[in-house]
Structure formats: C-alpha cells, structure tokens
Design an enzyme around this catalytic site. Structure first.
Site, short mmCIF file in Angstrom:
data_model
loop_
_atom_site.label_atom_id
_atom_site.label_comp_id
_atom_site.label_asym_id
_atom_site.label_seq_id
_atom_site.Cartn_x
_atom_site.Cartn_y
_atom_site.Cartn_z
N ASN A 12 0.91 -1.22 -0.05
CA ASN A 12 0.01 0.07 -0.03
C ASN A 12 0.96 1.10 0.08
O ASN A 12 1.68 1.59 0.88
CB ASN A 12 -0.91 0.14 1.05
N LYS A 14 -0.05 4.31 -0.32
CA LYS A 14 -0.67 5.26 0.24
C LYS A 14 -0.66 6.52 -0.57
O LYS A 14 -0.54 6.44 -1.79
CB LYS A 14 -0.05 5.74 1.63
N HIS A 97 -9.71 0.65 4.84
CA HIS A 97 -8.41 1.10 5.52
C HIS A 97 -8.62 1.83 6.56
O HIS A 97 -9.63 2.84 6.56
CB HIS A 97 -7.33 1.46 4.51
N GLU A 99 -7.36 4.25 7.62
CA GLU A 99 -6.92 5.72 7.50
C GLU A 99 -8.35 6.34 6.72
O GLU A 99 -8.75 7.44 6.81
CB GLU A 99 -5.78 6.06 6.72
N GLU A 170 -5.31 -5.30 10.69
CA GLU A 170 -4.35 -4.19 10.70
C GLU A 170 -4.80 -3.33 12.13
O GLU A 170 -5.62 -2.49 12.03
CB GLU A 170 -4.44 -3.40 9.79
N SER A 208 3.18 -1.94 10.53
CA SER A 208 4.53 -1.97 10.70
C SER A 208 5.29 -3.30 10.30
O SER A 208 6.06 -3.76 11.01
CB SER A 208 5.07 -1.65 12.29
N GLY A 228 2.80 -1.20 4.35
CA GLY A 228 2.95 0.27 3.69
C GLY A 228 4.31 0.81 3.83
O GLY A 228 4.89 0.84 2.62
P1 PGA Z 1 2.59 0.45 7.77
O1 PGA Z 1 1.35 0.60 6.93
O2 PGA Z 1 3.24 -0.96 7.15
O3 PGA Z 1 3.28 1.68 7.28
O4 PGA Z 1 2.24 0.09 9.16
C1 PGA Z 1 0.24 -0.41 6.80
C2 PGA Z 1 -0.97 0.05 6.30
O5 PGA Z 1 -1.44 0.94 6.49
O6 PGA Z 1 -1.63 -0.97 5.63
#
Ligand code: PGA
Length: 247
Positions: A12, A14, A97, A99, A170, A208, A228
C-alpha cells in the site's frame, strides 16, 4: 512445514511518491530485484494516477487500488469506480483501510457497499479490520472486529471462490508506528477472523511489517502481509518477498 497455500504480499503506497517519474523509478527498482515467485502473489497498490503507466511495466507484479466508490459511473465528483479500475487492469482493491475510516469517516455501511460493488465488477477486495489502542486496552478487540467483519460477511454470497475476498488484520495502533502485536496474539485474531468468515479465506497481517517480523506472522497462520512504509524501499520490500517465498 511448508504451507502449500498461496501467499500474498500487498503493498500500500498510500499517498506516495510525489510524481509519476518517482513512482516509475520505485516500481522498476522493485521489478528488477524481484526473482520470479512461485507461491507469492505480489500486488502493488499505488495512487490511482500512476496505475496506467505502471501497468505497462511488469508482468510479475499485479496492480491494485487503495479505494473505490460503490457506483459504476455518474455524478460523484472526485470518485473512482470499480469498473474504471477493472478497465485499467487492476485486480485488487483495498477497502476499509483505517485511514479511510478515520479521515474520511467511512462507516461499516459504506464499506459494505464498496465491497459489494467491487465484487460485482470482478475485483478482489482486501478488507481491512483492526482495533484502536483504546479498544485494545479495554479488551474490546474482538467486539470491534466482529462489527467490522460485517462488510465481508454480508457479501460472501457474491463470491465463487474463497480467494475472491481477502481480509487484512491491521491493528490501528500498529500502522506506521513501528509497534506490533505479539505474533501469538495476532495469530489468535487470524483464527478468530477465519472462524467468522470461513477458514479458506486468505487473512493477511498489516501494521509496521518489516523483514524482521514478517516470518513470525506467517508462522501464526497469516496467508501474507499488507505493507505500507516498507513497500516504499525497494531493498526492504524485496527482502520481505524473499522471506515470504522461503518461509
Ligand atoms: P505500515 O502501513 O506498514 O506503514 O504500518 C500498513 C498499512 O497501513 O496498510
């Protein structure tokens, strides 16, 4: 023991990077380092704008999107439909997601409609679920996930194979924070999700993820990861790919 089942590595990106040129550069770096994979489906979900260009660059990497609207076409300013994504050659779409839930106030009902229309266009939704830190502290993780899984559960009748609908656990507090749940705790959630939605549906871990922790989640029964930050560094992303292939 090797798990004969298919594995997923979904990136992802983003709202990154800032130009088509940079997107192409990152994509090419990943593509060049990528050995052919036997069991792992590598999916990159860039910002919409870059999809047409990236589509021309690789046959090893499948493309996905980070969101889609629930209607096919019409007066919905600023939205992108699953039909448009399908026509661009996307196969996957990340929905729900955290966000999007947080900044764009997406509700379960909205996510459910989006999942439904994505499925009808033949896209594979990757539905994200996860608890906040507060909910975790109050030991309400399963209660929260139970509600969030309704988007998946209400759409199960529209799929023909379990791999047509993917879940991603997540935990919100783990996204972009460098903090991660203990693998055994996350593994318990993988089992919980599979029990609710169906054993055969792929369940991924996200939050993460790095080359340091990816194996521990696969060993707990996850069928892959949603990445991400680490997907924006070609070296690290390739290391994660290799670990998934070898695990
Ligand atoms: P991250 O994001 O690996 O930066 O924690 C994961 C995600 O939001 O899908």
């Amino acid at each position: 023991m090797k798990n004969p089942k298919k594995r997923y590595l979904i990136a992802n990106w983003k709202m990154n990077p800032a130009s088509t040129r940079d997107a192409e550069k990152l994509f090419n770096e990943i593509e060049e380092k990528l050995k052919s994979t036997k069991n792992t489906e590598i999916v990159i979900c860039p910002p919409f704008l870059y999809i047409p260009r990236l589509k021309t660059l690789s046959s090893k990497i499948t493309l996905g999107a980070q969101n889609s609207f629930w209607e096919k076409e019409g007066p919905y300013t600023g939205e992108i439909s699953p039909l448009m994504l399908k026509n661009l050659g996307c196969l996957y779409v990340i929905l729900g997601h955290s966000e999007r839930r947080r900044y764009f106030k997406e509700t379960e009902k909205i996510i459910e409609k989006k999942v439904n229309s994505a499925l009808k266009e033949g896209l594979i939704p990757v539905i994200c679920v996860g608890e906040t830190n507060d909910e975790r502290k109050k030991q309400e993780t399963k209660k929260t996930l139970g509600k969030q899984l309704s988007a998946a559960l209400k759409n199960l009748q529209f799929i023909s194979s379990p791999s047509d609908l993917i879940l991603a656990y997540e935990p919100r507090w783990a996204i972009g924070s460098g903090e991660t749940p203990k693998p055994a705790e996350a593994g318990e959630i993988a089992k919980f999700i599979k029990k609710k939605v169906g054993e055969e549906h792929p369940v991924l871990y996200g939050g993460s993820v790095s080359s340091q922790n990816v194996s521990s989640y696969l060993r707990e029964g996850f069928n892959g990861v949603l990445v991400g930050g680490a997907s924006l560094e070609s070296e690290e992303f390739t290391r994660i790919t290799q670990i998934i292939e070898e695990e």
